[in-house]
Write an enzyme that holds these catalytic residues in place. Structure first.
Site, PDB file in Angstrom:
ATOM      1  N   CYS A   1      15.743  -5.529   1.885  1.00 37.71           N
ATOM      2  CA  CYS A   1      16.938  -6.350   1.845  1.00 37.71           C
ATOM      3  C   CYS A   1      17.319  -6.791   3.252  1.00 37.71           C
ATOM      4  O   CYS A   1      17.192  -6.036   4.206  1.00 37.71           O
ATOM      5  CB  CYS A   1      18.139  -5.651   1.228  1.00 37.71           C
ATOM      6  SG  CYS A   1      17.861  -5.117  -0.452  1.00 37.71           S
TER       7      CYS A   1
ATOM      8  N   ARG B   1      12.110  -9.233   4.467  1.00 40.43           N
ATOM      9  CA  ARG B   1      12.611  -7.895   4.157  1.00 40.43           C
ATOM     10  C   ARG B   1      12.793  -7.655   2.658  1.00 40.43           C
ATOM     11  O   ARG B   1      13.047  -6.540   2.220  1.00 40.43           O
ATOM     12  CB  ARG B   1      13.959  -7.680   4.858  1.00 40.43           C
ATOM     13  CG  ARG B   1      13.902  -7.855   6.353  1.00 40.43           C
ATOM     14  CD  ARG B   1      15.274  -7.695   6.952  1.00 40.43           C
ATOM     15  NE  ARG B   1      15.795  -6.387   6.683  1.00 40.43           N
ATOM     16  CZ  ARG B   1      15.572  -5.306   7.438  1.00 40.43           C
ATOM     17  NH1 ARG B   1      14.856  -5.421   8.529  1.00 40.43           N
ATOM     18  NH2 ARG B   1      16.074  -4.150   7.113  1.00 40.43           N
TER      19      ARG B   1
ATOM     20  N   TRP C   1      15.412  -6.807  -2.161  1.00 35.13           N
ATOM     21  CA  TRP C   1      14.263  -6.086  -2.708  1.00 35.13           C
ATOM     22  C   TRP C   1      14.866  -5.038  -3.629  1.00 35.13           C
ATOM     23  O   TRP C   1      15.548  -4.116  -3.180  1.00 35.13           O
ATOM     24  CB  TRP C   1      13.465  -5.424  -1.575  1.00 35.13           C
ATOM     25  CG  TRP C   1      12.206  -4.781  -2.044  1.00 35.13           C
ATOM     26  CD1 TRP C   1      10.974  -5.387  -2.182  1.00 35.13           C
ATOM     27  CD2 TRP C   1      12.005  -3.420  -2.446  1.00 35.13           C
ATOM     28  NE1 TRP C   1      10.052  -4.480  -2.634  1.00 35.13           N
ATOM     29  CE2 TRP C   1      10.650  -3.267  -2.815  1.00 35.13           C
ATOM     30  CE3 TRP C   1      12.850  -2.311  -2.542  1.00 35.13           C
ATOM     31  CZ2 TRP C   1      10.117  -2.067  -3.249  1.00 35.13           C
ATOM     32  CZ3 TRP C   1      12.309  -1.109  -2.982  1.00 35.13           C
ATOM     33  CH2 TRP C   1      10.959  -0.991  -3.333  1.00 35.13           C
TER      34      TRP C   1
ATOM     35  N   ASN D   1      22.679  -3.467   2.247  1.00 30.77           N
ATOM     36  CA  ASN D   1      21.287  -3.031   2.369  1.00 30.77           C
ATOM     37  C   ASN D   1      21.308  -1.513   2.514  1.00 30.77           C
ATOM     38  O   ASN D   1      21.896  -0.991   3.456  1.00 30.77           O
ATOM     39  CB  ASN D   1      20.637  -3.676   3.608  1.00 30.77           C
ATOM     40  CG  ASN D   1      19.267  -3.105   3.909  1.00 30.77           C
ATOM     41  OD1 ASN D   1      18.577  -2.626   3.004  1.00 30.77           O
ATOM     42  ND2 ASN D   1      18.867  -3.145   5.160  1.00 30.77           N
ATOM     43  N   GLY D   2      20.701  -0.826   1.565  1.00 32.58           N
ATOM     44  CA  GLY D   2      20.699   0.632   1.625  1.00 32.58           C
ATOM     45  C   GLY D   2      20.722   1.190   0.210  1.00 32.58           C
ATOM     46  O   GLY D   2      20.412   0.477  -0.753  1.00 32.58           O
TER      47      GLY D   2
ATOM     48  N   GLU E   1      -7.854   1.620   5.629  1.00 31.86           N
ATOM     49  CA  GLU E   1      -6.982   0.501   5.982  1.00 31.86           C
ATOM     50  C   GLU E   1      -7.502  -0.808   5.377  1.00 31.86           C
ATOM     51  O   GLU E   1      -6.733  -1.620   4.862  1.00 31.86           O
ATOM     52  CB  GLU E   1      -6.854   0.408   7.520  1.00 31.86           C
ATOM     53  CG  GLU E   1      -6.179  -0.832   8.071  1.00 31.86           C
ATOM     54  CD  GLU E   1      -4.723  -1.003   7.654  1.00 31.86           C
ATOM     55  OE1 GLU E   1      -4.188  -0.145   6.940  1.00 31.86           O
ATOM     56  OE2 GLU E   1      -4.142  -2.032   8.025  1.00 31.86           O
TER      57      GLU E   1
ATOM     58  N   LYS F   1      -5.383  -3.144   2.705  1.00 33.88           N
ATOM     59  CA  LYS F   1      -5.086  -4.563   2.918  1.00 33.88           C
ATOM     60  C   LYS F   1      -5.474  -5.375   1.681  1.00 33.88           C
ATOM     61  O   LYS F   1      -4.728  -6.243   1.241  1.00 33.88           O
ATOM     62  CB  LYS F   1      -5.852  -5.128   4.136  1.00 33.88           C
ATOM     63  CG  LYS F   1      -5.402  -4.672   5.495  1.00 33.88           C
ATOM     64  CD  LYS F   1      -4.140  -5.341   6.001  1.00 33.88           C
ATOM     65  CE  LYS F   1      -2.920  -4.540   5.694  1.00 33.88           C
ATOM     66  NZ  LYS F   1      -2.575  -3.469   6.587  1.00 33.88           N
TER      67      LYS F   1
ATOM     68  N   GLU G   1      -3.103  -4.702  -1.229  1.00 35.40           N
ATOM     69  CA  GLU G   1      -1.742  -5.141  -0.962  1.00 35.40           C
ATOM     70  C   GLU G   1      -1.548  -6.646  -1.167  1.00 35.40           C
ATOM     71  O   GLU G   1      -0.548  -7.064  -1.733  1.00 35.40           O
ATOM     72  CB  GLU G   1      -1.440  -4.776   0.498  1.00 35.40           C
ATOM     73  CG  GLU G   1      -0.009  -4.802   0.889  1.00 35.40           C
ATOM     74  CD  GLU G   1       0.173  -4.310   2.329  1.00 35.40           C
ATOM     75  OE1 GLU G   1      -0.815  -4.258   3.098  1.00 35.40           O
ATOM     76  OE2 GLU G   1       1.320  -3.996   2.683  1.00 35.40           O
TER      77      GLU G   1
ATOM     78  N   HIS H   1     -20.844  12.637  -3.526  1.00 41.87           N
ATOM     79  CA  HIS H   1     -20.179  13.735  -4.241  1.00 41.87           C
ATOM     80  C   HIS H   1     -19.338  13.217  -5.417  1.00 41.87           C
ATOM     81  O   HIS H   1     -18.489  13.920  -5.928  1.00 41.87           O
ATOM     82  CB  HIS H   1     -19.322  14.540  -3.269  1.00 41.87           C
ATOM     83  CG  HIS H   1     -20.127  15.135  -2.153  1.00 41.87           C
ATOM     84  ND1 HIS H   1     -20.995  16.182  -2.337  1.00 41.87           N
ATOM     85  CD2 HIS H   1     -20.249  14.773  -0.857  1.00 41.87           C
ATOM     86  CE1 HIS H   1     -21.596  16.471  -1.197  1.00 41.87           C
ATOM     87  NE2 HIS H   1     -21.162  15.623  -0.272  1.00 41.87           N
TER      88      HIS H   1
ATOM     89  N   LYS I   1       8.795  -5.569   3.532  1.00 41.96           N
ATOM     90  CA  LYS I   1       8.303  -5.210   4.852  1.00 41.96           C
ATOM     91  C   LYS I   1       8.797  -3.835   5.311  1.00 41.96           C
ATOM     92  O   LYS I   1       8.008  -3.024   5.767  1.00 41.96           O
ATOM     93  CB  LYS I   1       8.724  -6.294   5.845  1.00 41.96           C
ATOM     94  CG  LYS I   1       8.178  -6.103   7.238  1.00 41.96           C
ATOM     95  CD  LYS I   1       6.691  -6.335   7.283  1.00 41.96           C
ATOM     96  CE  LYS I   1       6.095  -6.048   8.635  1.00 41.96           C
ATOM     97  NZ  LYS I   1       4.639  -5.807   8.526  1.00 41.96           N
TER      98      LYS I   1
HETATM   99  O1  M6R Z   1       7.303   0.020   9.387  1.00 43.83           O
HETATM  100  P1  M6R Z   1       6.323   1.127   9.179  1.00 43.83           P
HETATM  101  O2  M6R Z   1       5.153   1.031  10.111  1.00 43.83           O
HETATM  102  O3  M6R Z   1       6.938   2.478   9.206  1.00 43.83           O
HETATM  103  O4  M6R Z   1       5.749   0.903   7.724  1.00 43.83           O
HETATM  104  C1  M6R Z   1       4.888   1.835   7.137  1.00 43.83           C
HETATM  105  C2  M6R Z   1       4.235   1.265   5.906  1.00 43.83           C
HETATM  106  O5  M6R Z   1       5.199   0.951   4.950  1.00 43.83           O
HETATM  107  C3  M6R Z   1       3.439  -0.010   6.222  1.00 43.83           C
HETATM  108  O6  M6R Z   1       2.472   0.226   7.195  1.00 43.83           O
HETATM  109  C4  M6R Z   1       2.747  -0.545   4.970  1.00 43.83           C
HETATM  110  O7  M6R Z   1       1.778   0.350   4.552  1.00 43.83           O
HETATM  111  C5  M6R Z   1       2.151  -1.920   5.259  1.00 43.83           C
HETATM  112  N1  M6R Z   1       2.757  -2.898   4.404  1.00 43.83           N
HETATM  113  C6  M6R Z   1       0.685  -1.980   5.068  1.00 43.83           C
HETATM  114  O8  M6R Z   1       0.166  -3.230   5.381  1.00 43.83           O
END
Ligand code: M6R
Length: 607
Positions: free
Chosen positions: A2, A27, A79, A105-106, A480, A484, A487, A503, A602
């Site tokens: 948010c 956000r 969000w 926001n919260g 990673e 990606k 996501e 395994h 984000k």
């Molecule tokens: O802001 P942060 O680095 O603490 O965020 C951690 C994760 O939420 C963030 O890295 C998330 O996994 C990404 N969207 C991945 O691309």
């Protein structure tokens, strides 16, 4: 999660709030709304979808010309946490008598109890949100004093909040407050602003007040009054943030998406980060001298940066290092004392899981260091020390440049600590730095040749599942790469340790499932070749990341992506870049909203 924005001044509020929300859209983007105050009447428009959808709604309303005259208002981009994505659940919310309006926001922990009590007293609720409870509580405490009613409300709620509130009777101010969710006041000339982050304020001012937990402020056209929650007035600590922002802009420029821009920016952000961090602050090295154990805590991509850096800390400093998912660490029985160093890694500095892990360990009196990309964020303020990564605002939800920035910061810190603890000689230290200083140019080479990457992405766009394999320091890069793809392309992907697939995971291998294998030079190379043979023997479709010096693989696998050679310890920083690009192009071929993937946001400010 948010974004909130507010404006009070002499200009027309609506277009300023729209622009602010557009900047904050990363956000949260499932619904949005704006409330303005005009002639003691609150006007609200909300819609499901992003800010453009909200703008369409405004353009198609009769009262648009009246509303656009207002000079104060608040806006929100959501969000969803409490209640699904509907217009009723979108912010701003009003109390049932329509006296106040709020953006929040919260997350409020005791909203159910409060709501239940108010419902006994004729209060009516029209949404499933916790935020609607706050605004009704403000109405309940109202005795003609706007500040008092907000203050009393905040004293009765538990949880996190950044809020902006309008009062119908009191049309010369906005009240805002924060606890655990970010909120910044922008000081203008005959106008003031509030926003969840710096980027939304920068078009108007460099003068900002970073609210602290428990702060509550009254914003007037020509004045800001800042108080503690107990009503005690505070002096305004106005920062001129021109010196704290770097030259990485938050506009998309020529790029189609922020994510692509951010991937390409890595050639600069890597350089910028190592230039700023080459000399680790002496006090940090001093305090870490007697450390006997390191715990690294983070989430998602930042966690993978931690996994890579474990090898650096153990090799350069000889300190046993454990990396934990922040949300799990709070349940661990880890022995933490004054000889323990905690490193938290977070791009946003807001991630609730990481913040809560940091607070958990702070009670144990150990030293903590935050590796963080966001100036004055919660995590950066609450850790004992902060090392900022100088990547500029990262807007794409999929983290890219922040990841390589984190790796650079952690590598340099491990290196400098190793030298200080005499585990590395001067010569070794210099050799490693020499390699590091070439990394940005090597990233540039990868970015300059995307032909094979695009071909691979076209194939992936038709697949249901992809495997990513890596060994040793590149195992986290396999994780990673898979994250990606999941996501932003919404394709199932799994990152595995190359040696581990025999395994179990090997059972999945057939012609249909692509397997990306990280096979760059180093101690793992020969074993990785063997593993590729095992996959080929089962008709697997292999794509290998390799160095040009090892073109022995070329004829016998599906695709090769060449990455420039570096020492194996630094290879993750290069190997991740093609994987970011593969995910990006796969998602664009599938026509996904790359910067705003479904269901995600984000900054993840809920646990
Ligand atoms: O802001 P942060 O680095 O603490 O965020 C951690 C994760 O939420 C963030 O890295 C998330 O996994 C990404 N969207 C991945 O691309």
């Amino acid at each position: 999660m948010c974004g909130i924005f507010g404006y009070i001044g002499k200009r027309k509020a609506l277009s300023i709030i729209f622009k602010g929300l557009k900047k904050l859209e990363y956000r949260g983007y499932d619904s949005a709304g704006i409330a303005v105050l005009l002639d003691h009447k609150i006007h609200i428009k909300k819609s499901v979808g992003n800010i453009d959808a909200l703008a369409d709604k405004f353009n198609n309303t009769k009262d648009n010309s009246i509303i656009s005259k207002a000079t104060l208002g608040i806006g929100h981009t959501r969000w969803a946490t409490h209640g699904n994505v509907t217009v009723n659940n979108a912010h701003p919310h009003v109390d049932y008598k329509k006296n106040f309006s709020i953006v929040h926001n919260g997350a409020i922990d005791n909203y159910n109890e409060l709501k239940h009590d108010m419902q006994q007293n004729e209060y009516k609720f029209y949404s499933q949100t916790d935020s609607e409870v706050i605004v009704n509580l403000i109405n309940q405490y109202y005795n003609g004093d706007f500040f008092y009613s907000v203050q009393q409300t905040l004293l009765h709620i538990n949880g996190s909040y950044a809020i902006g509130v309008l009062c119908k009777q009191d049309n010369n101010k906005i009240i805002c407050a924060r606890k655990d969710s970010p909120l910044i006041i922008g000081i203008g000339n005959e106008e003031n602003f509030l926003a969840s982050d710096i980027s939304a304020l920068l078009p108007y001012t460099n003068k900002m007040i970073f609210l602290e937990n428990g702060d509550i402020a009254e914003l007037y056209v020509n004045n800001v009054i800042l108080k503690k929650l107990n009503g005690q007035q505070k002096t305004l600590n106005i920062c001129d943030i021109s010196n704290n922002i770097n030259n990485i802009s938050s506009n998309k420029k020529k790029y189609k998406h922020f994510m692509l821009k951010e991937i390409y920016e890595q050639q600069y952000t890597i350089k910028q980060t190592y230039e700023k961090l080459l000399d680790t602050h002496d006090s940090i090295l001093q305090i870490c001298y007697n450390i006997k154990k390191i715990y690294i805590l983070a989430c998602g991509t930042a966690y993978y940066a931690g996994l890579v850096s474990k090898f650096w800390f153990e090799q350069f400093t000889n300190i046993p290092t454990e990396v934990n998912i922040a949300s799990e660490f709070i349940y661990s029985n880890a022995i933490i004392n004054q000889n323990t160093l905690i490193i938290v890694i977070s791009q946003s500095g807001e991630t609730a899981d990481t913040l809560s892990a940091l607070r958990f360990i702070k009670r144990k009196k150990c030293t903590s260091i935050a590796v963080c990309n966001t100036f004055k964020s919660n995590i950066s303020l609450e850790a004992t020390y902060v090392m900022y990564t100088y990547c500029g605002l990262e807007i794409g939800v999929a983290s890219t440049k922040a990841f390589t920035g984190q790796l650079i910061a952690l590598f340099i810190f491990a290196l400098n600590l190793g030298l200080r603890r005499k585990q590395l000689t001067d010569i070794q230290h210099k050799e490693y730095l020499k390699e590091l200083l070439q990394i940005a140019d090597k990233v540039k080479i990868i970015l300059g040749n995307t032909i094979n990457i695009k071909k691979i992405a076209r194939i992936f766009a038709r697949k249901k599942s992809v495997l990513y394999l890596g060994r040793y320091i590149n195992y986290p890069i396999a994780l990673e790469g898979a994250l990606k793809l999941k996501e932003i392309a919404y394709i199932h992907a799994e990152g595995c340790a190359t040696g581990e697939i025999k395994h179990g995971t090997l059972a999945l291998i057939d012609r249909t499932i692509p397997v990306i294998v990280i096979a760059t030079n180093g101690i793992t190379y020969k074993k990785t070749l063997l593993n590729i043979e095992e996959i080929k023997a089962r008709n697997g479709f292999v794509i290998a990341l390799q160095n040009e010096t090892n073109n022995v693989l070329i004829k016998r696998i599906g695709f090769t992506i060449y990455v420039p050679e570096t020492i194996e310890l630094l290879s993750p920083i290069l190997n991740v870049v093609p994987l970011q690009l593969i995910a990006y192009y796969t998602a664009t071929f599938l026509k996904h909203n790359v910067d705003q993937p479904r269901n995600l946001a984000k900054s993840v400010t809920v646990e």
